[in-house]
Design an enzyme around this catalytic site. Structure first.
Site, mmCIF file in Angstrom:
data_model
loop_
_atom_site.group_PDB
_atom_site.id
_atom_site.type_symbol
_atom_site.label_atom_id
_atom_site.label_comp_id
_atom_site.label_asym_id
_atom_site.label_seq_id
_atom_site.Cartn_x
_atom_site.Cartn_y
_atom_site.Cartn_z
ATOM 1 C CD GLU A 90 -6.632 5.376 2.945
ATOM 2 O OE1 GLU A 90 -5.668 5.179 3.702
ATOM 3 O OE2 GLU A 90 -6.506 5.445 1.705
ATOM 4 C CG ASP A 101 -2.225 0.755 0.968
ATOM 5 O OD1 ASP A 101 -2.258 1.605 0.048
ATOM 6 O OD2 ASP A 101 -3.203 0.509 1.695
#
Length: 832
Positions: free
Chosen positions: A520, A320
């Site tokens: 997020e 990521d």
């Protein structure tokens, strides 16, 4: 300047630091307890021979280049050719030429340029096509004019696997238009704590539903394994993410630690990967999170022994965004540990040159074995060959490339409109207020009614989904527009009034409200309480006027909304429906003759909380006591009356995250002042606190939170700072380009340099010179100063105990208001 010392807090921090120095034993993984899975795509001997031949031709540098994925904002086609890069990506907020509304042709032109550079063999390089990855998580959501679907939390409520497959097909087709090859989707997390800011990316708390949806979405994106349509033109490589356990972190903290047992990890959190592997998923993204204290980017037992071994995954394990940099001992530009653990491709947006250089050196030194490098490159080449990238030509020459008519086409929008209809969940319908006859006088209120940005949520044109307006969504329909079209077509009357004011009393009011966009960790919550006084006041005012109230609640998760339910006659969970808001009106209104046009089909894929404290609320767990259970959802024929609900919060409210100071310190932070004597003084809640060189006094503000006037006498060093005994980990916030921001109103300009700093324990910290920023502020006017967290390069952001510290040796006077972490904007910079 000297660091904070001489207080009980420091003693405690030293003790804590000593305790942290003793590493926790890593949890043991038992690969043999995981199922042995055969790959969905049988090994192709001819393809493997092609890979063998290519590997023999490639230099070490070319191989290392293949494992690097850089951001389009920090790399050029020339770089791709020079460094033999394997992939580029655009994150949320990365656009060609940094143009937010870049046209599809601009995206396609950039894709062509990167492709041509990667295939340019002049100078002796080995031509290997680049692969472009992006997050198309609810449609091709980076592109203006694309079809945007409900987020996964809404799709879960449809319980329609075939619809999920068709959504994948549409997404892949629209990605092809702009030249993208690789989708970082779907998220297959099983969200078990809805305080998690990424809950809306999860289909359900139910592992079985997630497993089914993962398979169908990937089938739509890639095609079905074993058929001629698999990874054919018009298809893209899919990614299941984030491996593993991201939906189970303690407290729902994004990028946190999942303390589940290995059995729960396997049976609950890995469910989506079972479906993904059956569908032949070509990539798996490692999670930022940890399992029992071990960062997933560095967890060899799970990435290599389980995923690649027992589960038979033969595609790419991609990291990521700078996730490798969070592995102990690593930085964004140097991380052999993650590669050796099983990450095949680094997602390293900006510091890719340093990582490339260091990885080459680590292979030469033996820190990374050549066998491990060849394994990673083989996986990357395998996916590129399966996807036909070696023979496809440049993106603009591929079928569908540049066919802008596909973006937001009527057929695609109809699929999204169906998804909206099927995702709506009717929670309350007292006195059969719904459905509404369209001939009536309908008031439409609330800040979400004519707000496409709000109804599409995060991961929309930008990372956070912020800064968007209706003008950014050509061809889209707001919820209000859909209602107006339906009502006016039947001869009724519809009025939009965001604040709910009206001249003629309406027959019914539809109020659209809920969460604003986020993504997020910025969406992490302390409690499940939805708290918006304006929304509640609006509902109550309309109800007190004798108007039937229909609430449409926009949210990325179920939230505690008892007061809002009490103030509504009907209540609909509308989730984050995307661009086709007309799908809402399709269900709310009858046909002209009063018959039901379309009934509610949605059923909760997440349990709905009865209490603000019920962040963890999953069927089958002890103490399960929801307000509305998993699978709940009314239809028009149901005659269920929801009783008046308790509005007692149990002392819990919707806490503000990332705020350190707002007139008073926000626990656990405390405000201190200090001088050269290093004897910190805690600032009193009221009155004046002073040391020889610095004084703090309370400032009452009308219409805003209180502030503090801080005055430095110029008689020596003086500091004002916020500190806590337990340090905070700010690495994810720094990775997310957040800034330390504070409100300020100048009273007297500085006579000496002024620094803004953070501390991470004794002899650990970093300061930046903010003198120019402060000097530029006008006297007696409120403004703000913002400095990106990554500017504090000398600090260990994993253990910040002082997130704000202003210091000077000279004279200075200023009022300081709210101190918080905030999204970076143009004003957030690293002072020179």
């Amino acid at each position: 300047m000297p660091f904070f010392r001489g207080s009980l807090a420091v003693v405690l921090l030293l003790v804590a630091a000593g305790l942290r120095a003793q590493p926790e034993p890593a949890a043991t993984v038992h690969p043999e307890s995981w199922p042995k899975v055969a790959p969905a795509i049988p090994r192709d001997a001819k393809l493997e021979k092609r890979i063998d031949s290519l590997l023999r031709k490639m230099t070490l540098e070319e191989k290392v280049g293949q494992v690097i994925q850089a951001s389009i904002t920090a790399v050029t086609p020339a770089d791709v050719k020079t460094y033999h890069l394997g992939s580029v990506l655009n994150g949320g907020g990365g656009w060609p030429g940094d143009v937010r509304k870049a046209a599809p042709r601009d995206w396609l032109a950039m894709a062509d340029a990167f492709h041509d550079a990667s295939m340019d063999g002049s100078g002796g390089g080995t031509p290997i096509p680049i692969i472009w990855g992006l997050d198309a998580v609810h449609g091709h959501n980076n592109i203006v004019g694309a079809t945007l679907f409900p987020h996964n939390v809404g799709l879960g409520a449809t319980h329609d696997p075939d619809l999920i497959r068709r959504i994948g097909e549409v997404t892949a087709a629209e990605m092809t238009v702009t030249g993208a090859d690789w989708n970082f989707s779907p998220t297959v997390a099983v969200a078990r704590d809805r305080r998690w800011g990424r809950s809306y990316e999860s289909y359900s708390e139910d592992p079985a539903l997630v497993e089914t949806y993962a398979e169908k979405m990937i089938e739509g994106l890639q095609g079905k394994p074993g058929t001629s349509g698999f990874l054919a033109r018009g298809k893209v490589a899919a990614t299941s993410k984030h491996f593993l356990g991201d939906g189970g972190t303690t407290g729902g903290r994004d990028q946190g630690d999942t303390n589940a047992s290995e059995a729960a990890l396997r049976d609950i959190h890995a469910a989506g990967y079972r479906g993904a592997l059956r569908a032949g998923v070509q990539a798996v993204m490692a999670s930022y999170s940890s399992w029992q204290g071990v960062k997933m980017h560095g967890n060899r037992a799970l990435l290599t022994d389980v995923l690649k071994g027992r589960l038979g995954f033969d595609g790419i394990v991609v990291g990521d965004w700078n996730g490798h940099g969070q592995v102990p001992g690593c930085t964004n530009g140097n991380c052999a540990a993650a590669f050796n653990a099983g990450v095949d491709m680094f997602m390293v947006p900006e510091e890719w040159k340093a990582l490339y250089t260091n990885t080459v050196a680590q292979v030469k030194s033996g820190q990374i074995s050549r066998a491990r490098l060849d394994d990673a490159v083989r996986r990357i080449l395998r996916v590129k060959m399966r996807a036909g990238l070696f023979t496809a030509g440049k993106p603009s020459q591929r079928p569908g490339g540049g066919d802008v008519a596909k973006l937001g086409s009527p057929a695609h929008r109809e699929v999204a409109r169906q998804a909206v209809r099927e995702s709506l969940v009717l929670l309350k319908n007292d006195n059969a207020v719904l459905p509404i006859r369209p001939q009536r006088n309908v008031l439409v209120a609330g800040d979400g009614a004519d707000n496409i940005a709000k109804q599409t949520g995060g991961w929309t044109l930008t990372w956070q989904g912020d800064g968007n307006s209706n003008a950014d969504f050509p061809g889209a329909t707001s919820i209000w527009s859909g209602i107006r079209q339906t009502v006016e077509a039947a001869g009724g009357h519809a009025t939009l009034s965001a604040d709910g004011n009206f001249e003629i009393k309406p027959d019914v009011a539809i109020v659209v409200f809920g969460e604003n966009p986020y993504a997020e960790f910025r969406g992490d919550l302390a409690t499940m309480a939805y708290d918006n006084a304006n929304d509640l006041q609006l509902l109550r005012r309309l109800k007190e006027a004798g108007i039937p109230v229909v609430s449409l609640f926009l949210s990325g998760r179920p939230l505690w909304v008892n007061p809002y339910l009490n103030a509504s006659d009907a209540f609909v969970a509308a989730w984050l429906p995307g661009t086709e808001g007309n799908g809402v009106a399709d269900v709310l209104f009858t046909a002209a003759d009063g018959s039901v046009r379309r009934d509610f089909q949605g059923r909760l894929a997440f349990s709905w909380p009865k209490l603000p404290a019920q962040g963890v609320l999953n069927r089958g767990e002890s103490g399960y006591d929801p307000l509305f259970a998993l699978g709940y959802g009314l239809e028009y024929a149901d005659r269920v009356t929801v009783p008046k609900l308790s509005e007692d919060t149990g002392g819990l409210t919707a806490a503000r995250t990332g705020v350190y100071f707002s007139g008073e310190s926000v626990p656990p932070w405390q405000l201190f002042i200090d001088d050269a004597a290093n004897l910190p003084t805690r600032v009193a809640a009221a009155g004046t606190s002073s040391r020889r060189t610095v004084t703090v006094e309370l400032l009452r503000r009308s219409g805003a939170s209180d502030a503090r006037i801080v005055t430095w006498s110029g008689e020596g060093r003086g500091d004002v700072y916020l500190a806590a005994e337990q340090p905070a980990d700010l690495t994810r916030e720094a990775n997310g380009e957040m800034a330390l921001s504070f409100e300020v109103s100048m009273r007297k300009k500085p006579t000496h340099p002024v620094t803004l700093g953070v501390r991470c324990g004794p002899r650990c910290g970093s300061d930046v010179d903010v003198t120019p920023l402060i000097r530029d502020l006008p006297i007696a006017e409120w403004g703000h100063i913002a400095v990106r967290l990554r500017c504090f390069a000398g600090a260990d952001l994993r253990r910040i105990d002082t997130p704000f510290r202003l210091s000077t040796d000279g004279e200075l006077a200023m009022a300081v208001g709210e101190v918080k972490l905030a999204a970076s904007d143009a004003s957030a910079k690293c002072p020179q």
